[in-house]
Write a protein that holds these residues in place. Sequence first.
Motif, PDB file in Angstrom:
ATOM      1  N   VAL A   1       0.589 -12.524   2.122  1.00 52.20           N
ATOM      2  CA  VAL A   1       1.264 -13.825   2.954  1.00 52.20           C
ATOM      3  C   VAL A   1       0.650 -14.896   2.413  1.00 52.20           C
ATOM      4  CG1 VAL A   1       1.913 -12.383   4.870  1.00 52.20           C
ATOM      5  CG2 VAL A   1      -0.286 -13.679   4.829  1.00 52.20           C
ATOM      6  N   ASP A   2       1.403 -15.888   2.285  1.00 52.56           N
ATOM      7  CA  ASP A   2       0.919 -17.434   2.049  1.00 52.56           C
ATOM      8  C   ASP A   2       0.331 -18.071   3.143  1.00 52.56           C
ATOM      9  OD1 ASP A   2       3.103 -18.382   3.497  1.00 52.56           O
ATOM     10  OD2 ASP A   2       4.192 -18.938   1.684  1.00 52.56           O
ATOM     11  N   GLN A   3      -0.081 -19.353   3.158  1.00 53.35           N
ATOM     12  CA  GLN A   3      -0.787 -19.887   4.124  1.00 53.35           C
ATOM     13  C   GLN A   3       0.130 -19.905   5.454  1.00 53.35           C
ATOM     14  OE1 GLN A   3      -0.301 -21.167   1.128  1.00 53.35           O
ATOM     15  NE2 GLN A   3       0.821 -23.142   1.187  1.00 53.35           N
ATOM     16  N   ASP A   4       1.415 -20.029   5.252  1.00 53.46           N
ATOM     17  CA  ASP A   4       2.213 -20.132   6.352  1.00 53.46           C
ATOM     18  C   ASP A   4       2.842 -19.050   7.005  1.00 53.46           C
ATOM     19  OD1 ASP A   4       2.502 -23.105   6.053  1.00 53.46           O
ATOM     20  OD2 ASP A   4       4.212 -22.875   4.440  1.00 53.46           O
ATOM     21  N   HIS A   5       2.135 -17.635   6.287  1.00 48.24           N
ATOM     22  CA  HIS A   5       2.341 -16.471   6.892  1.00 48.24           C
ATOM     23  C   HIS A   5       3.687 -15.969   6.296  1.00 48.24           C
ATOM     24  CE1 HIS A   5       0.333 -12.942   9.001  1.00 48.24           C
ATOM     25  NE2 HIS A   5       1.296 -12.772   9.497  1.00 48.24           N
ATOM     26  N   ARG A   6       4.073 -16.687   5.236  1.00 48.20           N
ATOM     27  CA  ARG A   6       5.472 -16.082   4.743  1.00 48.20           C
ATOM     28  C   ARG A   6       5.123 -14.774   3.754  1.00 48.20           C
ATOM     29  NH1 ARG A   6       9.726 -19.034   5.842  1.00 48.20           N
ATOM     30  NH2 ARG A   6       9.392 -21.190   6.610  1.00 48.20           N
ATOM     31  N   LEU A   7       5.876 -13.623   3.841  1.00 47.01           N
ATOM     32  CA  LEU A   7       5.927 -12.678   2.981  1.00 47.01           C
ATOM     33  C   LEU A   7       6.013 -12.987   1.444  1.00 47.01           C
ATOM     34  CD1 LEU A   7       5.011  -9.669   2.667  1.00 47.01           C
ATOM     35  CD2 LEU A   7       7.486  -9.122   3.161  1.00 47.01           C
ATOM     36  N   VAL A   8       4.997 -12.563   0.510  1.00 45.06           N
ATOM     37  CA  VAL A   8       5.178 -12.804  -0.746  1.00 45.06           C
ATOM     38  C   VAL A   8       5.079 -11.711  -1.803  1.00 45.06           C
ATOM     39  CG1 VAL A   8       4.675 -15.359  -0.827  1.00 45.06           C
ATOM     40  CG2 VAL A   8       2.675 -13.755  -1.110  1.00 45.06           C
ATOM     41  N   GLY A   9       4.520 -10.689  -1.005  1.00 50.34           N
ATOM     42  CA  GLY A   9       4.377  -9.414  -1.861  1.00 50.34           C
ATOM     43  C   GLY A   9       3.637  -8.270  -0.960  1.00 50.34           C
ATOM     44  N   LEU A  10       3.836  -6.947  -1.295  1.00 48.11           N
ATOM     45  CA  LEU A  10       3.041  -5.960  -1.067  1.00 48.11           C
ATOM     46  C   LEU A  10       2.256  -5.367  -1.789  1.00 48.11           C
ATOM     47  CD1 LEU A  10       6.287  -3.761  -0.067  1.00 48.11           C
ATOM     48  CD2 LEU A  10       5.005  -5.166   1.452  1.00 48.11           C
ATOM     49  N   LEU A  11       1.154  -4.846  -1.277  1.00 51.74           N
ATOM     50  CA  LEU A  11       0.156  -4.240  -2.227  1.00 51.74           C
ATOM     51  C   LEU A  11      -0.308  -2.951  -1.726  1.00 51.74           C
ATOM     52  CD1 LEU A  11      -2.070  -4.614  -4.467  1.00 51.74           C
ATOM     53  CD2 LEU A  11      -3.349  -5.484  -2.878  1.00 51.74           C
ATOM     54  N   PRO A  12       0.555  -1.978  -2.591  1.00 49.86           N
ATOM     55  CA  PRO A  12       0.220  -0.461  -1.870  1.00 49.86           C
ATOM     56  C   PRO A  12      -1.031   0.149  -2.425  1.00 49.86           C
ATOM     57  CG  PRO A  12       2.272  -0.711  -3.281  1.00 49.86           C
ATOM     58  CD  PRO A  12       1.688  -1.954  -3.317  1.00 49.86           C
ATOM     59  N   ASP A  13      -1.518   1.035  -1.839  1.00 56.35           N
ATOM     60  CA  ASP A  13      -2.814   1.476  -2.209  1.00 56.35           C
ATOM     61  C   ASP A  13      -2.830   2.098  -3.767  1.00 56.35           C
ATOM     62  OD1 ASP A  13      -1.363   4.010  -1.431  1.00 56.35           O
ATOM     63  OD2 ASP A  13      -2.728   4.591  -0.219  1.00 56.35           O
ATOM     64  N   TYR A  14      -1.760   2.609  -4.035  1.00 60.27           N
ATOM     65  CA  TYR A  14      -1.653   3.089  -5.321  1.00 60.27           C
ATOM     66  C   TYR A  14      -1.761   2.206  -6.534  1.00 60.27           C
ATOM     67  CZ  TYR A  14       3.299   1.870  -5.929  1.00 60.27           C
ATOM     68  OH  TYR A  14       4.428   1.447  -6.286  1.00 60.27           O
ATOM     69  N   LEU A  15      -1.458   1.054  -6.199  1.00 63.53           N
ATOM     70  CA  LEU A  15      -1.754  -0.161  -7.384  1.00 63.53           C
ATOM     71  C   LEU A  15      -3.193  -0.375  -7.430  1.00 63.53           C
ATOM     72  CD1 LEU A  15       1.610  -2.361  -6.777  1.00 63.53           C
ATOM     73  CD2 LEU A  15       0.896  -0.679  -8.475  1.00 63.53           C
ATOM     74  N   LEU A  16      -3.943  -0.434  -6.409  1.00 63.77           N
ATOM     75  CA  LEU A  16      -5.083  -0.629  -6.365  1.00 63.77           C
ATOM     76  C   LEU A  16      -6.040   0.534  -7.123  1.00 63.77           C
ATOM     77  CD1 LEU A  16      -5.845  -1.815  -2.825  1.00 63.77           C
ATOM     78  CD2 LEU A  16      -5.923  -3.485  -4.916  1.00 63.77           C
ATOM     79  N   VAL A  17      -5.590   1.791  -6.796  1.00 65.41           N
ATOM     80  CA  VAL A  17      -6.080   3.013  -7.693  1.00 65.41           C
ATOM     81  C   VAL A  17      -5.914   2.744  -9.103  1.00 65.41           C
ATOM     82  CG1 VAL A  17      -5.836   5.560  -7.953  1.00 65.41           C
ATOM     83  CG2 VAL A  17      -5.840   4.538  -5.514  1.00 65.41           C
ATOM     84  N   LYS A  18      -4.802   2.673  -9.400  1.00 69.80           N
ATOM     85  CA  LYS A  18      -4.233   2.325 -10.657  1.00 69.80           C
ATOM     86  C   LYS A  18      -5.167   1.122 -11.436  1.00 69.80           C
ATOM     87  CE  LYS A  18      -0.029   1.654 -12.897  1.00 69.80           C
ATOM     88  NZ  LYS A  18       1.682   1.371 -12.685  1.00 69.80           N
ATOM     89  N   ALA A  19      -5.288   0.047 -10.677  1.00 68.65           N
ATOM     90  CA  ALA A  19      -6.069  -1.147 -11.234  1.00 68.65           C
ATOM     91  C   ALA A  19      -7.749  -0.478 -11.262  1.00 68.65           C
ATOM     92  CB  ALA A  19      -6.224  -2.172 -10.226  1.00 68.65           C
ATOM     93  N   LEU A  20      -7.990   0.194 -10.370  1.00 64.66           N
ATOM     94  CA  LEU A  20      -9.335   0.757 -10.425  1.00 64.66           C
ATOM     95  C   LEU A  20      -9.511   1.753 -11.841  1.00 64.66           C
ATOM     96  CD1 LEU A  20     -10.463   1.470  -6.862  1.00 64.66           C
ATOM     97  CD2 LEU A  20     -11.675  -0.160  -8.178  1.00 64.66           C
ATOM     98  N   LEU A  21      -8.776   2.706 -11.965  1.00 65.85           N
ATOM     99  CA  LEU A  21      -8.709   3.413 -13.353  1.00 65.85           C
ATOM    100  C   LEU A  21      -8.768   2.786 -14.272  1.00 65.85           C
ATOM    101  CD1 LEU A  21      -6.252   6.335 -11.778  1.00 65.85           C
ATOM    102  CD2 LEU A  21      -8.827   6.572 -12.235  1.00 65.85           C
ATOM    103  N   HIS A  22      -8.010   1.619 -14.446  1.00 62.08           N
ATOM    104  CA  HIS A  22      -7.813   1.056 -15.694  1.00 62.08           C
ATOM    105  C   HIS A  22      -8.863  -0.370 -15.921  1.00 62.08           C
ATOM    106  CE1 HIS A  22      -3.543   3.033 -16.371  1.00 62.08           C
ATOM    107  NE2 HIS A  22      -4.463   3.725 -16.022  1.00 62.08           N
ATOM    108  N   ASN A  23      -9.760  -0.562 -14.754  1.00 62.87           N
ATOM    109  CA  ASN A  23     -10.440  -1.616 -14.691  1.00 62.87           C
ATOM    110  C   ASN A  23     -11.480  -1.586 -15.870  1.00 62.87           C
ATOM    111  OD1 ASN A  23     -11.675  -3.931 -14.063  1.00 62.87           O
ATOM    112  ND2 ASN A  23     -12.465  -3.389 -12.016  1.00 62.87           N
ATOM    113  N   SER A  24     -11.563  -2.656 -16.699  1.00 62.05           N
ATOM    114  CA  SER A  24     -12.453  -2.838 -17.581  1.00 62.05           C
ATOM    115  C   SER A  24     -13.853  -3.709 -17.121  1.00 62.05           C
ATOM    116  CB  SER A  24     -11.885  -3.367 -18.899  1.00 62.05           C
ATOM    117  OG  SER A  24     -11.431  -4.512 -18.593  1.00 62.05           O
ATOM    118  N   GLY A  25     -14.032  -3.787 -15.846  1.00 62.84           N
ATOM    119  CA  GLY A  25     -15.025  -4.422 -15.272  1.00 62.84           C
ATOM    120  C   GLY A  25     -14.780  -5.772 -14.824  1.00 62.84           C
ATOM    121  N   ASP A  26     -13.330  -6.011 -14.951  1.00 60.29           N
ATOM    122  CA  ASP A  26     -12.667  -7.413 -14.512  1.00 60.29           C
ATOM    123  C   ASP A  26     -12.180  -7.162 -13.110  1.00 60.29           C
ATOM    124  OD1 ASP A  26     -13.573  -8.783 -16.714  1.00 60.29           O
ATOM    125  OD2 ASP A  26     -11.469  -8.352 -17.894  1.00 60.29           O
ATOM    126  N   GLN A  27     -12.103  -7.994 -12.293  1.00 66.00           N
ATOM    127  CA  GLN A  27     -11.531  -8.039 -10.929  1.00 66.00           C
ATOM    128  C   GLN A  27     -10.267  -8.655 -11.037  1.00 66.00           C
ATOM    129  OE1 GLN A  27     -12.781  -6.679  -7.934  1.00 66.00           O
ATOM    130  NE2 GLN A  27     -14.338  -6.048  -9.300  1.00 66.00           N
TER     131      GLN A  27
END
Length: 169
Positions: free
Chosen positions: A40-66
């Motif tokens: 959400v943004d600062q006005d609590h408006r929905l701007v997106g979803l972050l499913p857990d599988y996308l975090l897993v994907k990012a962790l698997l492909h992460n080269s040390g960057d956040q």
Amino acid sequence: MRNTVGTHVRTEIASIATMATFQQAIQTLQHRELRTLYVVDQDHRLVGLLPDYLLVKALLHNSGDQPEISRLMCTTPTVLLSETLMSVAAPLFREARFDALPVTHDGRLLGELRRSDAIAWLLESQTDEAESMVEQPEPATPPLKGPTFLKRSILASTRIETSHGNPTE
């Protein structure tokens, strides 16, 4: 019977700000044992979803960057409005694609509707429908159909021809 999504919305959800870090997102998901974070943004408006599988994907492909949350999140989620009828929302859960959908009012995140909520509503509506059929006796005369002037004519006589030449009773 409660007919709108707003009457079934679950408000105990987790949201994170668009400026949250990757590490904060992971910690929130792990701590709350969730499958999806709402961004959400600062006005609590929905701007997106972050499913857990996308975090897993990012962790698997992460080269040390956040990675930035804004680069990972789904920015075009299916969203329900609080005013949406449950009869419209329930079929969205027919496919296994959605376990929960965000619910908004004027763009602001209110909560989510889960598949289990849709199932409960479907069962409740079937029960209510069955009960209403049992409670209402059959009318002595069949209900009249058609415009009001035809109804008056039908009361005066037992048969009347419609403009299509079909008799109406």
